[in-house]
Scaffold this motif. Structure first.
Motif, PDB file in Angstrom:
ATOM      1  N   ALA A 186      48.951 -22.822  28.601  1.00 40.62           N
ATOM      2  CA  ALA A 186      49.673 -23.473  29.726  1.00 40.62           C
ATOM      3  C   ALA A 186      50.330 -24.741  29.323  1.00 40.62           C
ATOM      4  N   PRO A 187      51.361 -25.292  30.100  1.00 39.31           N
ATOM      5  CA  PRO A 187      51.805 -26.526  29.767  1.00 39.31           C
ATOM      6  C   PRO A 187      50.778 -27.563  29.771  1.00 39.31           C
ATOM      7  N   GLY A 188      50.780 -28.348  28.555  1.00 39.72           N
ATOM      8  CA  GLY A 188      49.935 -29.511  28.662  1.00 39.72           C
ATOM      9  C   GLY A 188      48.604 -29.132  28.199  1.00 39.72           C
ATOM     10  N   GLU A 189      48.391 -27.858  27.668  1.00 43.15           N
ATOM     11  CA  GLU A 189      47.261 -27.360  27.282  1.00 43.15           C
ATOM     12  C   GLU A 189      47.183 -27.626  25.811  1.00 43.15           C
ATOM     13  N   ALA A 190      46.030 -27.560  25.386  1.00 38.32           N
ATOM     14  CA  ALA A 190      45.850 -27.737  23.920  1.00 38.32           C
ATOM     15  C   ALA A 190      45.090 -26.453  23.285  1.00 38.32           C
ATOM     16  N   TYR A 191      45.670 -25.445  22.545  1.00 39.49           N
ATOM     17  CA  TYR A 191      44.907 -24.338  22.282  1.00 39.49           C
ATOM     18  C   TYR A 191      44.609 -24.289  20.849  1.00 39.49           C
ATOM     19  N   GLY A 192      43.374 -23.899  20.508  1.00 42.23           N
ATOM     20  CA  GLY A 192      43.016 -23.837  19.062  1.00 42.23           C
ATOM     21  C   GLY A 192      43.012 -22.606  18.438  1.00 42.23           C
ATOM     22  N   LEU A 193      43.078 -22.403  17.003  1.00 45.23           N
ATOM     23  CA  LEU A 193      43.123 -21.117  16.476  1.00 45.23           C
ATOM     24  C   LEU A 193      42.171 -21.555  15.224  1.00 45.23           C
ATOM     25  N   VAL A 194      41.164 -20.915  15.248  1.00 46.80           N
ATOM     26  CA  VAL A 194      40.069 -21.022  14.287  1.00 46.80           C
ATOM     27  C   VAL A 194      39.833 -19.785  13.601  1.00 46.80           C
ATOM     28  N   GLY A 195      39.338 -19.763  12.157  1.00 45.40           N
ATOM     29  CA  GLY A 195      38.897 -18.401  11.474  1.00 45.40           C
ATOM     30  C   GLY A 195      39.065 -19.040   9.922  1.00 45.40           C
ATOM     31  N   GLU A 196      38.698 -18.063   8.973  1.00 42.19           N
ATOM     32  CA  GLU A 196      38.757 -18.173   7.583  1.00 42.19           C
ATOM     33  C   GLU A 196      39.876 -18.003   7.049  1.00 42.19           C
ATOM     34  N   SER A 197      40.288 -18.277   6.086  1.00 41.35           N
ATOM     35  CA  SER A 197      41.724 -18.367   5.209  1.00 41.35           C
ATOM     36  C   SER A 197      41.869 -16.528   5.190  1.00 41.35           C
ATOM     37  N   GLY A 198      43.075 -16.244   5.463  1.00 44.37           N
ATOM     38  CA  GLY A 198      43.487 -15.030   5.345  1.00 44.37           C
ATOM     39  C   GLY A 198      42.933 -14.230   6.794  1.00 44.37           C
ATOM     40  N   CYS A 199      42.919 -14.921   7.697  1.00 50.17           N
ATOM     41  CA  CYS A 199      42.492 -14.049   8.937  1.00 50.17           C
ATOM     42  C   CYS A 199      43.881 -14.200   9.819  1.00 50.17           C
ATOM     43  N   GLY A 200      44.828 -14.797   9.490  1.00 47.91           N
ATOM     44  CA  GLY A 200      46.243 -14.790  10.324  1.00 47.91           C
ATOM     45  C   GLY A 200      46.543 -15.747  11.171  1.00 47.91           C
ATOM     46  N   LYS A 201      45.740 -16.952  11.151  1.00 45.88           N
ATOM     47  CA  LYS A 201      46.033 -18.037  12.194  1.00 45.88           C
ATOM     48  C   LYS A 201      47.385 -18.806  11.830  1.00 45.88           C
ATOM     49  N   SER A 202      47.607 -19.003  10.452  1.00 44.82           N
ATOM     50  CA  SER A 202      48.968 -19.550  10.336  1.00 44.82           C
ATOM     51  C   SER A 202      50.224 -18.601  10.487  1.00 44.82           C
ATOM     52  N   THR A 203      49.846 -17.166  10.419  1.00 44.29           N
ATOM     53  CA  THR A 203      51.041 -16.511  10.461  1.00 44.29           C
ATOM     54  C   THR A 203      51.081 -16.287  12.012  1.00 44.29           C
ATOM     55  N   THR A 204      50.292 -16.448  12.790  1.00 40.12           N
ATOM     56  CA  THR A 204      50.540 -16.533  14.132  1.00 40.12           C
ATOM     57  C   THR A 204      51.278 -17.721  14.653  1.00 40.12           C
ATOM     58  N   ALA A 205      51.043 -18.797  14.018  1.00 36.99           N
ATOM     59  CA  ALA A 205      51.597 -20.005  14.241  1.00 36.99           C
ATOM     60  C   ALA A 205      53.108 -19.975  13.953  1.00 36.99           C
ATOM     61  N   TYR A 206      53.251 -19.294  12.867  1.00 34.16           N
ATOM     62  CA  TYR A 206      54.530 -19.417  12.236  1.00 34.16           C
ATOM     63  C   TYR A 206      55.569 -18.355  13.171  1.00 34.16           C
ATOM     64  N   ALA A 207      54.786 -17.291  13.419  1.00 29.38           N
ATOM     65  CA  ALA A 207      55.576 -16.143  14.255  1.00 29.38           C
ATOM     66  C   ALA A 207      55.835 -16.713  15.578  1.00 29.38           C
ATOM     67  N   ALA A 208      55.210 -17.700  16.229  1.00 28.85           N
ATOM     68  CA  ALA A 208      55.577 -18.287  17.382  1.00 28.85           C
ATOM     69  C   ALA A 208      56.753 -19.098  17.393  1.00 28.85           C
TER      70      ALA A 208
END
Lengths: 677, 318
Positions: free
Chosen positions: A40-62
């Motif tokens: 939501a606007p103004g909200e902070a959402y965190g993605l956690v997980g070990e390396s290779g789980c796809g968190k950065s890929t999600t961010a870059y895809a966004a």
């Protein structure tokens, strides 16, 4: 379901069933296997997980920044209602200029080193259509907004003239220039020291209240996520396995993976004498490999047949409808056992009064560079007892690694200091030391990729080390290597592989096996787990603790991770600018009263437990050792400095309690009162 | 008991792709492909490149010519003399069906001589390149590993060498020492050494500060062991590339030396020598005696460079 009901229009970022693959040599390898979440606007959402789980890929895809071989297979991404996947090049350019911004891990790499900071910031504003003068005014305002004290002077500087923290502020200022609807922070503090990290996180927190940008925060540090984010998604093998308010998820995890992740962290101040750390068996599946219906099933203690045949349901937790877990056995989470105390270690701690193995007195190390002398170590004294772990903490540049290298003889100490091994004088340089002295002191390095020769097989690495250190040859050496490997839970199959065929944790095991090849008295561990994921870190820490009990080896443990040092170390030395500022038993150093620098270090660590920590903040960064401040070297950054005293004379390292010494002008009683608040 | 935590090793199907692309990843991902597999893979990738296919096809043609020599030339490269219908020597015949490359000033078949000439250049150039790379590796390794004043002194010497015009020095040396294949090999090798040394030095500098070197020193390994057993295998990529590039340059240098008269004596079908004989009559419109040997030199140099290029790009990518 909440997910489906979330109103699409209002969400700042809306990701639906996103599937992304990387094309490697013509084959699609799936990284994201249906990721859905919204911010939501103004909200902070965190993605956690070990390396290779796809968190950065999600961010870059966004923000559609996937590398060339990245391919969105299906799903949708909407930022403030706009379809990001369907945009053409021009729309995408405008979208990135005005709607979404990204801050990367390494601020040094995000700034152009040959352009002045001012030029780079004004560019962001001229891009938005402002005139030159307007852009300059906006830039100064933007820098002021990220709490840079003298924006005009910073504008005229080049990035290399700014410290890491300042660089990251500039990058954040640039990211905020367009007043984005979505701000992606990808490990924004990972390369920074704890005190600087705290500063940057404070800034982001303050900025959140001034802007309504939605934040997607990627970090492997669970403490950072907890302190920064409203909600968190736990990723595993390209799926969000659990989602909910960060406090609830971290305090009461409902997915076996989250449980495992949290239990493998050394937290709540646990020590090796309390219990072994929990580990997650098995390894992360490889990117692109075919997975059973539940991605975590192979490592899950609760797994049953249904997990392999049916896709786990999205189980809502709690009445609020803001939490879910993807698990068939969500109701059985509480059955997961907590591992028990390791008896051996508890016994070790009880037996005190061990003889000293190593004694350092007045050890200094001065580097010479272009005629300047740079004191990297100044008058360091300490002893290391048999079977003891001495933790060394401090920011980068505090002399931790120089201390280790000087002890090992890689650097030769200055005249006037002395080192003694088992009471006998120890030569300064490795090449002058006897074979048995070399054998006595070995090292485990931070990065196993650099520490293991990549063109040698594991067997060759270990055999060579055994031969060189113990004199065993041929079949005898080989037998010993096999015993050693078995001891470190490496199978014979591993011995014939090259390091790059092993996972990070296995590589570090090989490096530890190598250090133990000659039954050393002392092993220097330089950040032994900071290159590893948390579940692997736990296994390595347990292994180090077990080996110590068995072999009575002493460790010098260099680390920046307060949880790790607290878990493993018996005593801790806190270093600043090449000087020991405080040394004492782990509990004394942690519980205080402590040196103001220790206090700052401890309060800068964001805790995954969410415990209230005293927050004292340090300004600026560690000064260069070439030109140390007068008097107490810490006084320019010390929030408790006494004017007229601290900048004049350097305080001595005084014993304030048995085995606990502090280098501070403030009397211990006063520190106790100040820090009790 | 603590658990194994990380016990699995992946099979050969594991590839690197995903982990390289996980840009913001906090720690190195697990397991990457098998090394042998990777090597086979790079070899497969090299073989698929058009530049490699063309380059090696051309090189193989010349190698076949060099090995078989007289046995496959249409005429004997030295003894044959073309005759016209009246039985007189047919000098400077332009290219035609019987003599596709024409004949030269004494009526010898240019095609046969060009084919036979491959032997001279392929005998000398690769040897010179290999020797030069060998010396360069030793010097560069010492510079990079020892550093300090050794590096400083050697670097200055290397720079001094690089400032010298290669061909001029080679001519001087050959004139002084007398012409033999070994002298040419030695001179060209020595002249290549500084260039190779510089490449190797920079590769070694990157390796020297890695922890496996520190670890070797901690267990008391000698400098020689660290340099040639620990570091050398890890810098083999740039050395292989350098070797292929140097072979190309060596072909060129050897041909230049022959052109300038420092090659094998006259009856020999050496390419450089043929060009040098032929170009005197170029003004009279007799172009074939120059063009074909020159093309031969160019084709071999280009072919070797094409191979070097594909080797480099595949090694860079992996």
């Amino acid at each position: 379901m909440t997910l489906a009901d979330a109103p699409v229009i209002t969400a700042a970022l809306e990701v639906r069933d996103l599937e992304v693959a990387y094309v490697v040599r013509g084959v699609d390898r799936e990284v994201l296997r249906g990721v859905s979440f919204s911010i939501a606007p103004g909200e902070a959402y965190g993605l956690v997980g070990e390396s290779g789980c796809g968190k950065s890929t999600t961010a870059y895809a966004a923000v559609r920044y996937l590398p060339d071989n990245g391919k969105i297979l299906s799903g949708s991404i909407h930022v403030a209602g706009d379809d990001v996947i369907g945009m053409n090049a021009e729309q995408l350019r405008r979208f990135r200029a005005t709607e979404a911004s990204m801050v990367y891990q390494d601020p040094g790499a995000s700034l152009n080193p040959s352009l002045r900071v001012g030029r780079q910031i004004t560019e962001c504003f001229t891009l938005l259509g402002q005139s030159k003068d307007e852009a300059r005014r906006s830039s100064i305002a933007a820098l002021a907004r990220v709490r840079i004290a003298a924006p005009e002077s910073v504008m005229d500087r080049y990035p290399f003239q700014l410290s890491g923290g300042m660089q990251q502020r500039v990058v954040i200022a640039m990211a905020l220039a367009c007043n984005p609807k979505l701000l992606v922070l990808d490990e924004p503090t990972t390369g920074l020291d704890a005190t600087v990290e705290a500063e940057v996180l404070d800034l982001v927190r303050a900025l959140r209240s001034e802007s309504d940008a939605a934040i997607l925060f990627i970090a492997h540090n669970l403490g950072v996520i907890r302190s920064m984010c409203d909600r968190v998604g736990v990723m595993y093998a390209g799926k969000i396995v659990e989602e909910g308010p960060s406090q609830a998820v971290f305090d009461d995890p409902k997915h076996p993976y989250t449980v495992g992740l949290l239990r493998s962290l050394p937290r709540h101040g646990i020590r090796k004498t309390d219990r072994a750390l929990a580990t997650i068996p098995g390894t992360l599946p490889l990117i692109g490999s075919a997975l059973p219906t539940c991605v975590f099933v192979d490592r899950c203690p609760l797994a049953s047949d249904v997990c392999r045949t049916e896709v786990p349901p999205v189980v809502q937790i709690g009445p609020a409808g803001d939490r879910y877990t993807r698990c068939h056995h969500a109701d059985r989470i509480d059955d997961l056992e907590v591992e028990s105390v390791t008896v051996d270690i508890a016994m070790l701690a009880a037996s005190e009064h061990n003889p000293d193995v190593l004694e350092l007195s007045h050890v200094s190390k001065t580097f010479r560079q272009r005629g300047n002398s740079i004191p990297a170590l100044v008058d360091v004294d300490f002893t290391l007892a048999e079977g003891e772990t001495l933790g060394i903490v401090g920011e980068s540049g505090s002399g931790k690694s120089t201390l280790a290298r000087t002890m090992l003889g890689i650097e030769t100490l200055d005249q006037g200091g002395d080192m003694a091994l088992d009471g006998a004088h120890l030569q300064g340089s490795t090449s002058q030391r006897s074979a048995s002295e070399k054998r006595s002191m070995q090292m485990v390095f931070q990065n196993p990729d650099s520490a293991l020769n990549r063109s040698w097989s594991v067997r060759r690495i270990l055999v060579r080390c055994v031969t060189k250190l113990t004199g065993l040859k041929g079949e005898e050496a080989n037998t010993r290597v096999e015993q050693l490997a078995a001891h470190l839970r490496l199978t014979p199959r591993h011995l014939d592989l090259k390091p790059r065929q092993l996972s990070g944790g296995l590589k570090q095991r090989v490096a530890i096996a190598r250090a133990f090849a000659g039954d050393p008295r002392i092993v220097v561990c330089d950040e032994p787990t900071s290159a590893l994921d948390v579940s692997v870190q736990a296994a390595i820490l347990n292994l180090l603790a077990d080996l110590q009990v068995e072999k009575r080896t002493s460790y010098l443990l260099i680390t920046h991770d307060m949880g790790v040092v607290r878990y493993l170390a018996d005593r801790i030395a806190v270093m600043y600018l090449g000087r020991i500022q405080e040394i004492g038993l782990t509990d004394d150093v942690f519980n205080g009263p402590h040196h103001p620098y220790t206090e700052a270090l401890l309060s800068s660590v964001p805790s995954v437990d969410g415990e209230a920590t005293l927050r004292i903040r340090l300004d600026g960064e560690i000064p260069t050792p070439a030109n140390p401040p007068s008097g107490c070297v810490f006084h320019p950054r010390c929030p408790r400095a006494i004017e007229g005293v601290c900048e004049v004379t350097e305080p001595p390292l005084l014993e304030v309690a048995p085995g606990h010494s502090i280098r501070c002008h403030i009397p211990i009683e006063e520190l106790r009162i100040l820090q009790a608040k | 008991m603590s658990d194994l935590g990380t016990s699995a090793v992946t099979g050969p199907e594991a590839e690197t792709g995903g982990f390289e692309t996980e840009i913001g990843g906090s720690a190195p991902g697990p397991v990457i492909s098998e090394r042998k597999q990777a090597r086979r893979e790079s070899w497969r990738l090299i073989r698929r490149r058009p530049s490699f296919i063309i380059g090696s096809a051309i090189v193989s043609i010349w190698v076949v010519c060099a090995i078989l020599g007289n046995r496959i030339t249409p005429h004997h490269p030295l003894d044959f003399r073309a005759k016209d219908s009246s039985g007189l020597p047919a000098l400077h015949l332009s290219p035609r069906a019987a003599f596709p490359f024409g004949t030269d000033a004494t009526g010898r078949d240019v095609l046969s001589r060009v084919m036979a000439g491959a032997r001279d250049v392929l005998k000398i150039a690769p040897m010179a390149a290999i020797l030069g790379v060998l010396l360069g590796v030793i010097v560069g390794m010492i510079m990079g590993y020892l550093g300090g004043w050794v590096d400083l002194v050697l670097s200055r010497i290397v720079e001094a060498f690089l400032a010298l015009p290669v061909v001029l020095i080679a001519l001087l040396a050959i004139t002084t020492l007398g012409r033999s294949d070994w002298v040419v090999v030695g001179v060209v090798a020595v002249l290549f050494t500084p260039v190779v040394a510089r490449t190797v030095r920079s590769a070694v500098l990157a390796e020297r500060d890695l922890d496996y070197v520190t670890s070797a020193r901690l267990r008391g390994e000698t400098g020689r062991f660290v340099m040639f057993r620990e570091i050398l295998p890890n810098v083999s990529g740039p050395i292989i590339v350098e070797l292929t590039v140097r072979i190309g340059y060596a072909v060129f240098t050897v041909a230049t030396l022959s052109f300038l008269g420092a090659g094998p004596p006259p009856p020999s079908p050496d390419w450089g020598a043929q060009v040098s004989e032929g170009f005197r009559v170029l003004g009279a419109g007799i172009w074939w005696t120059t063009l074909f040997p020159a093309l031969a030199i160019a084709s071999l140099v280009i072919a070797v460079n094409l191979i070097a290029d594909s080797v480099q790009s595949v090694l860079d990518a992996s």
